[in-house]
Design an enzyme around this catalytic site. Structure first.
Site, PDB file in Angstrom:
ATOM      1  N   HIS A 354       0.783  -1.246  -0.015  1.00 18.74           N
ATOM      2  CA  HIS A 354      -0.232  -0.146  -0.026  1.00 18.74           C
ATOM      3  C   HIS A 354       0.834   1.327  -0.011  1.00 18.74           C
ATOM      4  O   HIS A 354       1.216   1.748   1.056  1.00 18.74           O
ATOM      5  CB  HIS A 354      -0.920   0.149   1.315  1.00 18.74           C
ATOM      6  CG  HIS A 354      -1.817  -1.260   1.398  1.00 18.74           C
ATOM      7  ND1 HIS A 354      -2.414  -1.364   2.461  1.00 18.74           N
ATOM      8  CD2 HIS A 354      -2.346  -2.137   0.343  1.00 18.74           C
ATOM      9  CE1 HIS A 354      -3.537  -2.405   2.220  1.00 18.74           C
ATOM     10  NE2 HIS A 354      -3.218  -2.821   0.913  1.00 18.74           N
ATOM     11  N   HIS A 430       7.271   1.488   5.453  1.00 11.89           N
ATOM     12  CA  HIS A 430       8.187   2.151   4.925  1.00 11.89           C
ATOM     13  C   HIS A 430       7.813   3.851   5.065  1.00 11.89           C
ATOM     14  O   HIS A 430       6.442   4.088   5.117  1.00 11.89           O
ATOM     15  CB  HIS A 430       8.470   2.122   3.391  1.00 11.89           C
ATOM     16  CG  HIS A 430       9.400   0.877   3.400  1.00 11.89           C
ATOM     17  ND1 HIS A 430      10.698   0.822   2.742  1.00 11.89           N
ATOM     18  CD2 HIS A 430       9.456  -0.465   4.116  1.00 11.89           C
ATOM     19  CE1 HIS A 430      11.264  -0.200   2.752  1.00 11.89           C
ATOM     20  NE2 HIS A 430      10.603  -0.997   3.720  1.00 11.89           N
ATOM     21  N   GLU A 449      11.104   0.991   7.992  1.00  4.98           N
ATOM     22  CA  GLU A 449      12.199   1.690   7.338  1.00  4.98           C
ATOM     23  C   GLU A 449      12.699   2.647   8.336  1.00  4.98           C
ATOM     24  O   GLU A 449      13.166   2.327   9.396  1.00  4.98           O
ATOM     25  CB  GLU A 449      12.005   2.075   5.929  1.00  4.98           C
ATOM     26  CG  GLU A 449      13.022   2.759   5.108  1.00  4.98           C
ATOM     27  CD  GLU A 449      12.516   3.169   3.852  1.00  4.98           C
ATOM     28  OE1 GLU A 449      13.248   3.043   2.866  1.00  4.98           O
ATOM     29  OE2 GLU A 449      11.737   3.749   3.827  1.00  4.98           O
ATOM     30  N   GLU A 455      18.333   0.406  -0.692  1.00  2.74           N
ATOM     31  CA  GLU A 455      17.636   1.144  -1.892  1.00  2.74           C
ATOM     32  C   GLU A 455      18.610   2.227  -2.501  1.00  2.74           C
ATOM     33  O   GLU A 455      18.803   2.618  -3.622  1.00  2.74           O
ATOM     34  CB  GLU A 455      16.371   1.600  -1.753  1.00  2.74           C
ATOM     35  CG  GLU A 455      15.926   2.686  -0.787  1.00  2.74           C
ATOM     36  CD  GLU A 455      14.478   2.718  -0.494  1.00  2.74           C
ATOM     37  OE1 GLU A 455      13.489   2.040  -0.729  1.00  2.74           O
ATOM     38  OE2 GLU A 455      14.164   3.993  -0.150  1.00  2.74           O
TER      39      GLU A 455
END
Ligand code: NOJ
Length: 662
Positions: A354, A430, A449, A455
């Protein structure tokens, strides 16, 4: 003056009320660590920080051991002395309570505004709490009020030079005392940042609502706990469970559906630019690709597959505008029902995604339906996301302007945890608010996160995370709680996709991170083909657990190196991860944490003799040897490297093998 000492007398807290002001001080072995520091809140309705008198106090002792649903240890001892003081403001007659809990490894205190006449709906406009450190210290910090939320490299500078910083804030004094300032049980309040007011004195600074006030509440009000953990060295901060002890016990009756595990995902390929979240020829979340990942996970015994870009809403500028996200409508080339069916057939969990683009109003409108859909399809974990600059969270009135860590969002994140729990869904958040230990109360709040993760190595224009990054994280971000860093990149250079970027570690360091950076949901972040090319290294990722009975920290130097050893929950195997910064090191590791009466087979994944993160990151060796609690292992870590070890009690056949034999 009132005094309260920790159970074994290591720490003392002194509480005084003089000239109308309340102050606390903290001493360790009789020496002040925090000098007398202000306490108090300022309300729109009037100050609760001055004109105070002491109106009584109560004491309580606690010593109980509770069991975690999952975590770094299976049980946690909560042993503390409590002192609750009642303060009354003479002029207004208003009451404020401050409750201290003093543990041997730190102190927590919180404010309570009791129900009282004339003070029902109220607004907190400032918190006066100070942390007046007695001496200067090295501080590891990230600055608050920045556009990319918490996603910055930690910096080290003297405490006496800090500006406004997030917590956990980590300090190390010249003689090696380590401290972490943070908060516990942030569920309906503004997050606390710290601002240096003078010298080595910090003050609590609450993240405001767009409209300016800090906290809106109705009495009785309870603030989160303000916490200061204190340890002889950095390792003691990692093994402290003070933050969890200051959270409420588990509220979920049935936790049988909450299962730590490992997952792969249609994810890294988007970060590398190989495929896209949005529609088009390179759309990553197609039915066929999802089935491929599910089959890969099933073949390798991994628990879940995350699929990002499965739904509608990714075709516009989703980073800036999340209003188009639909959390129940799959993209036309993604057959959600079929993918979910296949997941069930092969015994792998599908993990939902989501991404809200920080349009919280849009998400809240759909949230219930979205989690109900997950429940119907057997999706027991969802990764949420709140990309968007700070402070541009779309707030209650539809306008941008809220911070990710103001009270509005703290409430939102908690509502999502509760809604998810109602539908038996675990969460990986996140762009979250920082962790303050609420996983104890809602153990479906698995991981998050809230820092610079892997990333950044894929696309960051600043060269990615430097080798020292992962030697700082366990002592800073990691102290807050589980971190979805997404370790396990095997193709470190990805020259085809992004020749300008790379991962700045050796490949063995990627393995070690599974033990060093704790998360109950741990991603195997790379592409299936990268893993299939290196089965001997992937074996570590396949087998490493994500749930532990015990955690010990054999080596710890913030920003230089760290070794963590953990025993698997409910079993006898130990797993060790050791990582270093850009400097190679040789570390001696006595295996005294092993069971004294047994021998173990140590399977060791280590940097090869010529390994170096920059020049030869793939160079590695795998060795097996017999060890016992008396063995001292020599860990040789390459520059930017690491070591990963599995220790399994030896069977009869193993014991017949020669010492040190392969
Ligand atoms: C940022 C998250 O950290 C990342 O994991 C995710 O892939 C993107 N947002 C898109 O949701």
């Amino acid at each position: 003056m009132l005094l309260v000492s920790s159970p074994d007398g290591t720490l003392d807290v002194r509480l005084s009320v003089e000239s109308g002001e309340a102050r606390y001080a903290v001493a360790r072995f009789g020496r002040d660590v925090i000098a007398p520091s202000r306490l108090g809140l300022v309300l729109r309705e009037g100050s609760l920080a001055s004109g105070l008198v002491l109106d009584g106090h109560e004491r309580r002792s606690a010593d109980e051991t509770w069991t975690t649903v999952w975590g770094e240890s299976d049980t946690v001892r909560d042993r503390h002395e409590e002192l609750a003081v009642a303060l009354r403001q003479e002029a207004s007659g208003r009451l404020l309570r401050v409750v201290f809990r003093v543990f041997d490894d730190g102190v927590g205190f919180r404010y309570e505004i009791p129900e009282q006449g004339g003070l029902t709906d109220l607004e907190i406009t400032d918190e006066r709490t100070q942390f007046a450190f007695v001496e200067d210290a090295a501080a590891w910090w990230i600055g608050a009020y920045q556009k990319n939320r918490y996603e910055y490299l930690y910096r080290r500078s003297p405490l006496s030079e800090l500006g406004v910083v997030h917590t956990p804030l980590t300090l190390e004094t010249e003689d090696g005392l380590c401290l972490s300032v943070h908060e516990a049980a942030l569920t309906d309040f503004a997050a606390m940042t710290l601002v240096r007011t003078e010298g080595t004195t910090l003050k609590a600074d609450l993240v405001p609502w767009a409209a300016g006030t800090k906290v809106k509440a109705r009495a009785p009000v309870t603030s989160p706990w303000r916490t200061v953990q204190v340890a002889d060295g950095p390792g003691g901060l990692i093994t402290s469970r003070l933050i969890l002890n200051l959270n409420e016990p588990c509220r979920l009756e049935d936790t049988s559906w909450i299962r730590p595990g490992k997952y792969v995902g249609i994810w890294w390929e988007m970060h590398l630019g190989k495929s896209t979240w949005g529609s088009g020829e390179r759309h990553g979340a197609t039915t066929a690709n999802a089935l491929r990942y599910l089959d890969f996970a099933a073949r390798h015994g991994l628990d879940g597959v995350l699929v990002e870009g499965w739904n509608l809403g990714w075709d516009g500028d989703w980073y800036r505008d999340g209003s188009g996200f639909d959390f129940t409508a799959p993209h036309p080339d993604f057959d959600l029902e079929e993918v979910a069916r296949h997941a069930r057939d092969v015994g792998v969990s599908l993990i939902g995604h989501h991404e809200t683009g920080a349009d919280v109003a849009n998400y809240e409108r759909q949230m219930e339906d979205a989690f109900a859909l997950c429940e119907r399809l057997g999706i027991h974990a969802v990764k949420t996301g709140y990309v968007g600059n700070d402070p541009e969270v779309v707030g209650p009135d539809g306008g941008p302007g809220e911070w990710h860590h103001g009270q509005f969002m703290v409430r939102h994140y908690r509502r999502v945890v509760e809604e998810a729990a109602r539908h038996r869904v675990m969460l990986d958040v996140h762009e979250p608010v920082k962790d303050t230990g609420i996983r104890r109360t809602w153990p479906n709040m698995m991981t998050r996160e809230g820092a610079r993760g892997q990333e950044y190595n894929a696309w960051s224009p600043d060269g990615g995370n430097p080798p020292e990054h992962e030697t700082i994280l366990p002592f800073t971000r990691g102290l807050a709680g589980p971190f979805d860093f997404t370790p396990g990149i095997f193709d470190l250079l990805f020259e085809e996709q992004r020749p300008e970027n790379r991962v700045n570690t050796t490949i063995v360091k990627q393995l070690a991170l599974y033990v060093v950076l704790y998360s109950p949901l741990q991603m195997a972040a790379d592409l299936p083909e990268s893993y299939e090319a290196r089965p001997e290294l992937f074996r570590f990722v396949e087998d490493v657990p994500t749930d532990w009975s015990e955690t010990v920290v054999p080596h710890a130097r913030i920003g230089d190196y760290v070794t963590i050893a953990r025993r698997v929950r409910g079993g006898d195997d130990w797993w060790v991860g050791s990582v270093t910064d850009e400097n190679g090191r040789v570390l001696e590791m006595p295996l005294g944490f092993l069971d004294g009466g047994r021998r173990y087979v140590a399977r060791i994944w280590r940097d090869g003799p010529d390994a170096d993160w920059n020049e030869r990151p793939y160079d590695h060796e795998i060795e097996e040897r017999l060890v016992d609690a008396g063995t001292v292992l020599t860990l040789r870590l390459a520059p930017g490297g690491g070591q990963a070890i599995r220790l399994t009690p030896a069977g009869a056949d193993d014991v017949r093998r020669p010492e040190g034999g392969r």
